[in-house]
Scaffold this active site. Structure first.
Site, PDB file in Angstrom:
ATOM      1  CB  SER A 154      -0.872   0.006   1.254  1.00  0.00           C
ATOM      2  OG  SER A 154      -1.429   1.283   1.443  1.00  0.00           O
ATOM      3  CE1 TYR A 167      -4.018  -1.780   5.057  1.00  0.00           C
ATOM      4  CE2 TYR A 167      -3.048   0.301   4.343  1.00  0.00           C
ATOM      5  CZ  TYR A 167      -3.760  -0.856   4.063  1.00  0.00           C
ATOM      6  OH  TYR A 167      -4.197  -1.073   2.781  1.00  0.00           O
ATOM      7  CE  LYS A 171      -1.929  -3.817   2.774  1.00  0.00           C
ATOM      8  NZ  LYS A 171      -2.311  -5.180   2.344  1.00  0.00           N
TER       9      LYS A 171
HETATM   10  N1  LIG Z   1      -8.811  -0.167  -1.712  1.00  0.00           N
HETATM   11  C1  LIG Z   1      -7.654   0.484  -1.713  1.00  0.00           C
HETATM   12  O1  LIG Z   1      -7.535   1.644  -2.187  1.00  0.00           O
HETATM   13  C2  LIG Z   1      -6.441  -0.181  -1.162  1.00  0.00           C
HETATM   14  C3  LIG Z   1      -5.267   0.559  -1.061  1.00  0.00           C
HETATM   15  C4  LIG Z   1      -4.107  -0.051  -0.616  1.00  0.00           C
HETATM   16  C5  LIG Z   1      -4.154  -1.385  -0.251  1.00  0.00           C
HETATM   17  N2  LIG Z   1      -5.333  -2.067  -0.310  1.00  0.00           N
HETATM   18  C6  LIG Z   1      -5.311  -3.471   0.109  1.00  0.00           C
HETATM   19  O2  LIG Z   1      -6.004  -4.249  -0.839  1.00  0.00           O
HETATM   20  C7  LIG Z   1      -6.515  -5.417  -0.186  1.00  0.00           C
HETATM   21  C8  LIG Z   1      -7.988  -5.572  -0.506  1.00  0.00           C
HETATM   22  O3  LIG Z   1      -8.706  -4.530   0.125  1.00  0.00           O
HETATM   23  P1  LIG Z   1     -10.083  -3.933  -0.414  1.00  0.00           P
HETATM   24  O4  LIG Z   1      -9.880  -2.494  -0.608  1.00  0.00           O
HETATM   25  O5  LIG Z   1     -10.599  -4.759  -1.522  1.00  0.00           O
HETATM   26  O6  LIG Z   1     -11.012  -4.057   0.893  1.00  0.00           O
HETATM   27  P2  LIG Z   1     -12.147  -5.123   1.281  1.00  0.00           P
HETATM   28  O7  LIG Z   1     -12.463  -4.885   2.708  1.00  0.00           O
HETATM   29  O8  LIG Z   1     -13.264  -5.047   0.296  1.00  0.00           O
HETATM   30  O9  LIG Z   1     -11.436  -6.529   1.058  1.00  0.00           O
HETATM   31  C9  LIG Z   1     -10.694  -7.196   2.038  1.00  0.00           C
HETATM   32  C10 LIG Z   1     -11.246  -8.592   2.160  1.00  0.00           C
HETATM   33  O10 LIG Z   1     -10.414  -9.340   3.061  1.00  0.00           O
HETATM   34  C11 LIG Z   1     -11.248 -10.140   3.857  1.00  0.00           C
HETATM   35  N3  LIG Z   1     -10.572 -10.488   5.100  1.00  0.00           N
HETATM   36  C12 LIG Z   1     -10.294  -9.671   6.152  1.00  0.00           C
HETATM   37  N4  LIG Z   1      -9.663 -10.339   7.109  1.00  0.00           N
HETATM   38  C13 LIG Z   1      -9.509 -11.613   6.679  1.00  0.00           C
HETATM   39  C14 LIG Z   1      -8.910 -12.771   7.213  1.00  0.00           C
HETATM   40  N5  LIG Z   1      -8.359 -12.753   8.435  1.00  0.00           N
HETATM   41  N6  LIG Z   1      -8.922 -13.905   6.483  1.00  0.00           N
HETATM   42  C15 LIG Z   1      -9.490 -13.941   5.248  1.00  0.00           C
HETATM   43  N7  LIG Z   1     -10.085 -12.867   4.699  1.00  0.00           N
HETATM   44  C16 LIG Z   1     -10.102 -11.714   5.393  1.00  0.00           C
HETATM   45  C17 LIG Z   1     -12.479  -9.288   4.102  1.00  0.00           C
HETATM   46  O11 LIG Z   1     -13.608 -10.071   4.499  1.00  0.00           O
HETATM   47  C18 LIG Z   1     -12.658  -8.597   2.750  1.00  0.00           C
HETATM   48  O12 LIG Z   1     -13.534  -9.305   1.893  1.00  0.00           O
HETATM   49  C19 LIG Z   1      -6.202  -5.233   1.286  1.00  0.00           C
HETATM   50  O13 LIG Z   1      -5.011  -5.940   1.605  1.00  0.00           O
HETATM   51  C20 LIG Z   1      -5.991  -3.752   1.413  1.00  0.00           C
HETATM   52  O14 LIG Z   1      -5.207  -3.430   2.519  1.00  0.00           O
HETATM   53  C21 LIG Z   1      -6.460  -1.504  -0.757  1.00  0.00           C
END
Ligand SMILES: NC(=O)c1ccc[n+]([C@@H]2O[C@H](COP(=O)([O-])OP(=O)(O)OC[C@H]3O[C@@H](n4cnc5c(N)ncnc54)[C@H](O)[C@@H]3O)[C@@H](O)[C@H]2O)c1
Length: 302
Positions: A154, A167, A171
């Site tokens: 991230s 976080y 990351k």
């Molecule tokens: N959306 C963004 O802009 C962004 C930016 C940087 C990083 N990320 C990273 O991308 C990834 C996906 O995030 P997202 O934005 O789609 O959010 P999201 O909340 O939609 O997806 C995360 C998913 O992980 C699942 N999850 C959480 N804890 C878990 C566990 N212990 N075991 C199994 N599953 C679990 C949740 O149920 C959820 O469906 C994450 O790692 C997040 O940190 C996202």
């Protein structure tokens, strides 16, 4: 455009694939012929609770489109959970070729207000979670001489963001995991890369503000899925993807200032040379620690 990229016969595990970004990765891998393990604990953004519905819906969508998928509801946050996710891939599809470490939660607070429980919860899912899944997967990949890892980092970890010390640390840790897996996996045709996405998901809908509509999660998918393909030769790299931008983030170092072999400069000399120490107009992006040592070897005339 060249030949279409397919995943026929490949087994992919996508953690946290019940929604958001992971769902897009899983759907596309399924559409392109991969056998997909759709893992999701189905909890809230802060990691509380659980439900099988999230993973089941995505499995249903992959199957409706003619693909092959199986749900797994284990938490990546425990060793047993990680092992069970890999076991699901082995039992259902006979192995594992692709791992996308995507599951994630947030417990944002400024450092002064954050509890160590909030640190542990976030490290457990993002960083330890990636170890829990990747460790057993790596063994199987080594035996088969093939593997593709994409780890989700991230901008918060790479560049910093207020209120996300837990976080950000997790990351940034994933970049370390990815770099070393890339080096150790090289001789087994195991590639490991990290992607820093930006996307409108339940995790970010409150933080992207007026730009929220610009970041469709499906726009992150093509880069991540490409990195999972057999033809991908890239490894040990970090990509930044969001809102239609596909770029690279790199960890580089400059030539710096060489005080001389065996020389211990005074702290005043260090102060004097700060411009050279900090100047990054010329830099290299080392592929491992030896490539950094080469800079010193060159300066020392060796
Ligand atoms: N959306 C963004 O802009 C962004 C930016 C940087 C990083 N990320 C990273 O991308 C990834 C996906 O995030 P997202 O934005 O789609 O959010 P999201 O909340 O939609 O997806 C995360 C998913 O992980 C699942 N999850 C959480 N804890 C878990 C566990 N212990 N075991 C199994 N599953 C679990 C949740 O149920 C959820 O469906 C994450 O790692 C997040 O940190 C996202």
């Amino acid at each position: 455009m060249g030949e279409p990229i397919t995943f026929d016969g490949r087994v992919a595990i996508v953690t946290g694939a019940g929604g958001g970004l992971g769902k897009e990765y899983a759907l596309e891998l399924g559409r392109r012929g991969a056998m997909v393990v759709v893992n999701d604990l189905g909890g809230a953004v802060d990691g509380s609770g659980s439900s099988q519905a999230a993973a089941d819906v995505v499995v249903g969508q992959i199957r409706e489109a003619g693909g092959d998928a199986v749900a797994n509801y284990d938490s990546v946050a425990t060793r047993d959970g990680g092992a069970a996710i890999i076991q699901t891939a082995v039992d259902s599809f006979g192995g594992v070729d692709i791992v996308i470490n995507n599951a994630g939660i947030l417990r944002d607070k400024s450092f002064g207000n954050m509890t160590l429980d909030e640190v542990d919860a976030v490290l457990d899912v993002h960083l330890r979670g990636a170890f829990h899944v990747s460790h057993p997967a790596f063994q199987l990949m080594k035996e088969r001489g093939y593997g593709r890892f994409v780890h989700t980092t991230s901008a918060s970890g790479l560049f910093g963001n207020f209120g996300q010390v837990n976080y950000g640390a997790a990351k940034a840790g994933l970049v370390g995991l990815s770099n070393v897996l890339a080096i150790e996996g090289a001789k087994y045709n195991i590639k490991s890369n990290a992607v820093a996405p930006t996307a409108r998901t339940r995790m970010t809908e409150d933080v992207l503000g007026p730009f929220v509509e610009m970041f469709d999660p499906v726009q992150v998918m093509p880069m991540v899925v490409y990195l999972c393909s057999e033809e991908n030769e890239l490894t040990h790299e970090i990509f930044t993807v969001g809102g239609g931008r596909y770029g690279r983030v790199f960890i580089g170092t400059n030539t710096g200032w060489f005080a001389g072999q065996g020389v211990v400069p005074s702290i005043e000399e260090v102060r004097e040379h700060l411009p050279e120490i900090r100047d990054i107009t010329e830099h290299v992006v080392p592929g491992d620690i030896n490539e950094e040592l080469m800079i010193l070897a060159r300066l020392a005339g060796g």
